[in-house]
Design a protein around this motif. Structure first.
Motif, mmCIF file in Angstrom:
data_model
loop_
_atom_site.group_PDB
_atom_site.id
_atom_site.type_symbol
_atom_site.label_atom_id
_atom_site.label_comp_id
_atom_site.label_asym_id
_atom_site.label_seq_id
_atom_site.Cartn_x
_atom_site.Cartn_y
_atom_site.Cartn_z
ATOM 1 N N ALA A 112 -15.821 -0.269 5.937
ATOM 2 C CA ALA A 112 -14.940 -0.875 4.931
ATOM 3 C C ALA A 112 -15.730 -1.080 3.643
ATOM 4 O O ALA A 112 -16.492 -2.034 3.535
ATOM 5 C CB ALA A 112 -14.409 -2.210 5.450
ATOM 6 N N ARG A 113 -15.560 -0.193 2.694
ATOM 7 C CA ARG A 113 -16.269 -0.356 1.412
ATOM 8 C C ARG A 113 -15.837 -1.681 0.796
ATOM 9 O O ARG A 113 -14.653 -1.905 0.550
ATOM 10 C CB ARG A 113 -15.916 0.813 0.489
ATOM 11 C CG ARG A 113 -17.039 1.229 -0.418
ATOM 12 C CD ARG A 113 -16.956 2.745 -0.711
ATOM 13 N NE ARG A 113 -15.576 3.121 -0.922
ATOM 14 C CZ ARG A 113 -14.967 3.112 -2.122
ATOM 15 N NH1 ARG A 113 -15.625 2.776 -3.206
ATOM 16 N NH2 ARG A 113 -13.705 3.475 -2.225
ATOM 17 N N VAL A 152 0.840 -1.210 0.000
ATOM 18 C CA VAL A 152 0.000 0.000 0.000
ATOM 19 C C VAL A 152 0.870 1.253 0.000
ATOM 20 O O VAL A 152 0.634 2.205 -0.762
ATOM 21 C CB VAL A 152 -0.967 -0.010 1.204
ATOM 22 C CG1 VAL A 152 -1.725 1.303 1.311
ATOM 23 C CG2 VAL A 152 -1.935 -1.191 1.110
ATOM 24 N N ASN A 153 1.905 1.226 0.807
ATOM 25 C CA ASN A 153 2.832 2.363 0.834
ATOM 26 C C ASN A 153 3.486 2.591 -0.510
ATOM 27 O O ASN A 153 3.576 3.725 -0.990
ATOM 28 C CB ASN A 153 3.922 2.121 1.884
ATOM 29 C CG ASN A 153 3.506 2.669 3.224
ATOM 30 O OD1 ASN A 153 2.932 3.755 3.296
ATOM 31 N ND2 ASN A 153 3.782 1.924 4.286
ATOM 32 N N ALA A 206 -5.910 1.549 9.139
ATOM 33 C CA ALA A 206 -4.839 2.547 9.069
ATOM 34 C C ALA A 206 -4.906 3.353 7.784
ATOM 35 O O ALA A 206 -4.635 4.559 7.766
ATOM 36 C CB ALA A 206 -3.478 1.853 9.189
ATOM 37 N N TYR A 207 -5.267 2.698 6.678
ATOM 38 C CA TYR A 207 -5.267 3.372 5.380
ATOM 39 C C TYR A 207 -6.666 3.612 4.835
ATOM 40 O O TYR A 207 -6.813 4.063 3.703
ATOM 41 C CB TYR A 207 -4.456 2.555 4.362
ATOM 42 C CG TYR A 207 -2.979 2.556 4.658
ATOM 43 C CD1 TYR A 207 -2.190 3.643 4.263
ATOM 44 C CD2 TYR A 207 -2.375 1.497 5.317
ATOM 45 C CE1 TYR A 207 -0.830 3.658 4.520
ATOM 46 C CE2 TYR A 207 -1.020 1.490 5.577
ATOM 47 C CZ TYR A 207 -0.250 2.586 5.182
ATOM 48 O OH TYR A 207 1.084 2.598 5.434
ATOM 49 N N ASP A 208 -7.673 3.262 5.592
ATOM 50 C CA ASP A 208 -9.059 3.365 5.119
ATOM 51 C C ASP A 208 -9.231 2.696 3.754
ATOM 52 O O ASP A 208 -9.771 3.293 2.812
ATOM 53 C CB ASP A 208 -9.497 4.836 5.056
ATOM 54 C CG ASP A 208 -11.015 4.945 4.879
ATOM 55 O OD1 ASP A 208 -11.725 3.965 5.212
ATOM 56 O OD2 ASP A 208 -11.473 5.974 4.366
ATOM 57 N N ALA A 246 -5.051 -9.160 11.372
ATOM 58 C CA ALA A 246 -3.955 -8.236 11.040
ATOM 59 C C ALA A 246 -4.339 -7.343 9.861
ATOM 60 O O ALA A 246 -4.039 -6.139 9.842
ATOM 61 C CB ALA A 246 -2.684 -9.042 10.722
ATOM 62 N N LEU A 247 -5.032 -7.918 8.890
ATOM 63 C CA LEU A 247 -5.433 -7.127 7.712
ATOM 64 C C LEU A 247 -6.423 -6.044 8.094
ATOM 65 O O LEU A 247 -6.436 -4.950 7.513
ATOM 66 C CB LEU A 247 -6.052 -8.032 6.636
ATOM 67 C CG LEU A 247 -5.072 -8.962 5.932
ATOM 68 C CD1 LEU A 247 -5.800 -9.828 4.907
ATOM 69 C CD2 LEU A 247 -3.935 -8.171 5.259
ATOM 70 N N SER A 248 -7.247 -6.382 9.062
ATOM 71 C CA SER A 248 -8.224 -5.413 9.526
ATOM 72 C C SER A 248 -7.523 -4.153 10.038
ATOM 73 O O SER A 248 -7.979 -3.021 9.817
ATOM 74 C CB SER A 248 -9.046 -6.079 10.621
ATOM 75 O OG SER A 248 -9.843 -5.150 11.256
ATOM 76 N N GLU A 249 -6.397 -4.376 10.682
ATOM 77 C CA GLU A 249 -5.611 -3.237 11.191
ATOM 78 C C GLU A 249 -5.036 -2.401 10.044
ATOM 79 O O GLU A 249 -5.097 -1.167 10.061
ATOM 80 C CB GLU A 249 -4.463 -3.779 12.041
ATOM 81 C CG GLU A 249 -4.261 -3.039 13.327
ATOM 82 C CD GLU A 249 -3.266 -3.778 14.215
ATOM 83 O OE1 GLU A 249 -2.191 -3.223 14.469
ATOM 84 O OE2 GLU A 249 -3.567 -4.936 14.612
#
Lengths: 432, 432
Positions: free
Chosen positions: B260-261, B180-181, B217-219, B210-213
């Protein structure tokens, strides 16, 4: 052209239905319009035979379309919101009425023939309309494509709009007699008449009886529709209560196999008795999966037919089906067989790719004789397909390439050449 | 380009699902990437605005593909002989493993992006593989097409071959964080990351947690698979017995709509509880009819979803589906809805053409905002289609022409131009 030559390329066919047989970079011999064998290299005795080298192309048997309505081609892909009987009234009959006008027929059939010419189809059983002249015009155009076809002037003497209802049984039969005579007189080499009572709802007993006489006089084959839709099947019970089942309604008039080589389209709702009679009489079933979806008819029990050793081919059934592509018919047949397995009969294993390929080639081809395969002695119908228009990053086996070409519909844009009975598309067979 | 102009042509769209709205020879205004209205003639105040005249072409909203696997494009149309779980093991996972090799990824994704560029698709939600670099390479290519897309690096930490199983939940999540970064750093204007846990069978609870986090963080939006196949649904019950139903398995980790869309592909076997949760959370359903046929999964109850006001779009689901064509997805959706009506639920009226068109445009488009229609204020995604490659002898209404173009697949060969957010295909958006 129509003498002796090799095609070189990747030769793929289905002598048996369970396996796609492939020969990489092989030589396919054509001798006087028939297959002379597949060779890794030309045998010494045939070294002088010319080779047409198609490089890495796929070489497949020509496709056989056992059921297509030329007169519905103009509106294919529209009007897909009704079931069979309503669809006929709302879309089909109004369009078919136009073919009373020879100028319209010429314009429309030219477009149809051009599309067939560009397709992978090399053999077809074709419906026209009730109009004799228009149907002869259709035959003229089809003859020009090189495709070998049976073409029928349709018979209807009841339950249709006035413009499409022939005066009575005798006049319909007599007009058919005239049509067959005219077709014979035109001296076609590839285009033959076929008796085409539309279906029992539009054909009186008198008409079927009269047609039976015409059939015997000329030893004509027959094509019609059978057990396509539940309402249609119910209607037959009302219209012809003495028939044991729908197919018996044709059989009572000698129009259901046996001496009368017959194609029946659909057979979605054939009862056990009807299926037994189809087998007994050697009737060919034209399985038309796209049409059966589009008109919400249902799914034919194709596994039962294939495993039961019935004669089965595929039909595009334009315009119930939206396209003349037999590649599409193949994948539609596989897809609906999966849904049939899922929703209707868990014992009916879906069609495999090779089975569907077999139906589209050798299965339907058997109606035309030894057709639809590259076995020795079979008539030489071949399609040369360039599948490089769909690039891929990884190696593909020949089996993969054929499956992919069919699923991706590469018959559109990918056909590089077509041979029919050994004659290259576009060349006249006159030199034979 | 990305300023103010008119497109002139036959403008067709579905602001509401029950009717295809057509405007013959009309003017469609684009202002800064958004639709400014449809006019019979340019209003006086806009007389200086340039007109791109496409004559008799059809002008349609760009198509929205809510579910496609870029990494499966290479083998589309092959290997159609297995159901989901076996198909993944036999065909999908071996192919996806190749994307560890950046050179392979580049070769394969170039082919994919080129096909998407030529398609009628203007928006897509895309699966890559577990490989970060390969997925970034995919994003580079997609950015170049002008298509606006969400692209996911896939997460899998169990029940896959070693080459496709990430070391553990943390490393998978951390790699996603890196992905993502990196995506953000590349400064794409049209290509966005989306969280992509493959499906619960290949994602441990730890991984989902973990993915939920990462998501929060990044919406990030989310895409995954749901209730595609009966065996898969059974498997979820074993793997995650505490989940009330399959979708609850995602929802327990905040990966099922709401903040979470979320797009969930398939929903063939969603229970009443699951459907209620889908509605409650505003999850988008990606209906993938071709895939559901090819993998013999079944038929999603699309009438229930559409009439129930759920958010629904269509997905090509390559390579469960064999083609990226959204025209094909539209007709497949109609066809299977007819078989569903026939075999499964006689109260479920088949999809109409306009409903299916709506799903492929405005239905799926809503995931991207105001997208998929030419209503004022909607983003300007348009496809200019020349349907003259399919000649016809009789007059056709605009409605007929659109239906025909879709049924005949004229997106192949017929696309003359494509505009995405007001930018002409091939032109960079840099001038905006």
């Amino acid at each position: 052209m129509n003498d002796t030559f090799f095609l070189k390329g990747n030769i793929c066919h289905t002598p048996v239905k369970d396996r796609l047989d492939v020969h990489e970079g092989a030589y396919l011999l054509c001798e006087d319009g028939r297959c002379g064998g597949i060779f890794d290299a030309p045998p010494p005795a045939l070294r002088a035979v010319p080779v047409l080298d198609y490089g890495d192309c796929l070489i497949l048997p020509g496709m056989v379309d056992l059921h297509i309505h030329a007169s519905q081609f103009a509106y294919r892909g529209t009007g897909m919101d009704e079931q069979l009987l309503e669809w006929l009234q709302k879309y089909t009959f109004p369009e078919e009425s136009r073919y009373a006008d020879p100028a319209y027929a010429e314009r429309a059939y030219r477009i149809f023939a051009d599309a067939m010419d560009k397709s992978a189809t090399t053999r077809a059983a074709v419906f026209g309309t009730i109009h004799r002249d228009a149907t002869l015009c259709l035959m003229d155009f089809l003859e020009g494509t090189g495709i070998i076809s049976y073409v029928g002037k349709v018979n209807m003497d009841r339950d249709a709009p006035p413009a499409l209802t022939e005066k009575d049984a005798d006049s319909s039969a007599f007009d058919t007699f005239g049509f067959v005579n005219a077709a014979h007189k035109r001296g076609y080499r590839r285009t033959m008449p076929i008796l085409t009572p539309r279906f029992i709802p539009t054909c009186s007993d008198e008409l079927l009886s009269a047609l039976s006489e015409v059939r015997r006089a000329y030893d004509l084959p027959v094509q019609s529709h059978l057990s396509e839709n539940p309402e249609e099947v119910m209607l037959i019970k009302l219209l012809m209560p003495e028939a044991a089942f729908y197919g018996d309604g044709y059989d009572r008039f000698g129009l259901f196999g046996g001496d009368a080589r017959t194609i029946m389209a659909h057979c979605v709702y054939s009862s056990a008795e009807e299926i037994a009679r189809i087998r007994e009489r050697g009737v060919w079933i034209a399985h038309c999966p796209a049409s059966n979806m589009n008109l919400a008819s249902g799914i034919a029990p194709i596994r039962k037919y294939v495993d039961g050793g019935l004669r089965v081919g595929l039909g595009s059934d334009v315009a119930g089906g939206q396209t003349e592509s037999m590649f599409r018919a193949m994948t539609d047949a596989i897809q609906v067989s999966k849904l049939y397995w899922r929703y209707h009969d868990h014992s009916a294993r879906p069609l495999s790719f090779s089975e569907s390929f077999y139906l589209a080639t050798k299965g339907g081809g058997s109606f035309f004789g030894q057709v639809g395969s590259f076995e020795e002695g079979f008539e030489f119908d071949a399609v040369v397909l360039d599948d490089s228009l769909a690039p891929h990053p990884q190696p593909l086996t020949l089996q993969d390439r054929v499956e992919r070409a069919v699923y991706l519909g590469l018959d559109r844009g990918g056909i590089r050449e077509k041979f029919i009975r050994g004659v290259k598309r576009g060349l006249d067979a006159g030199t034979s």
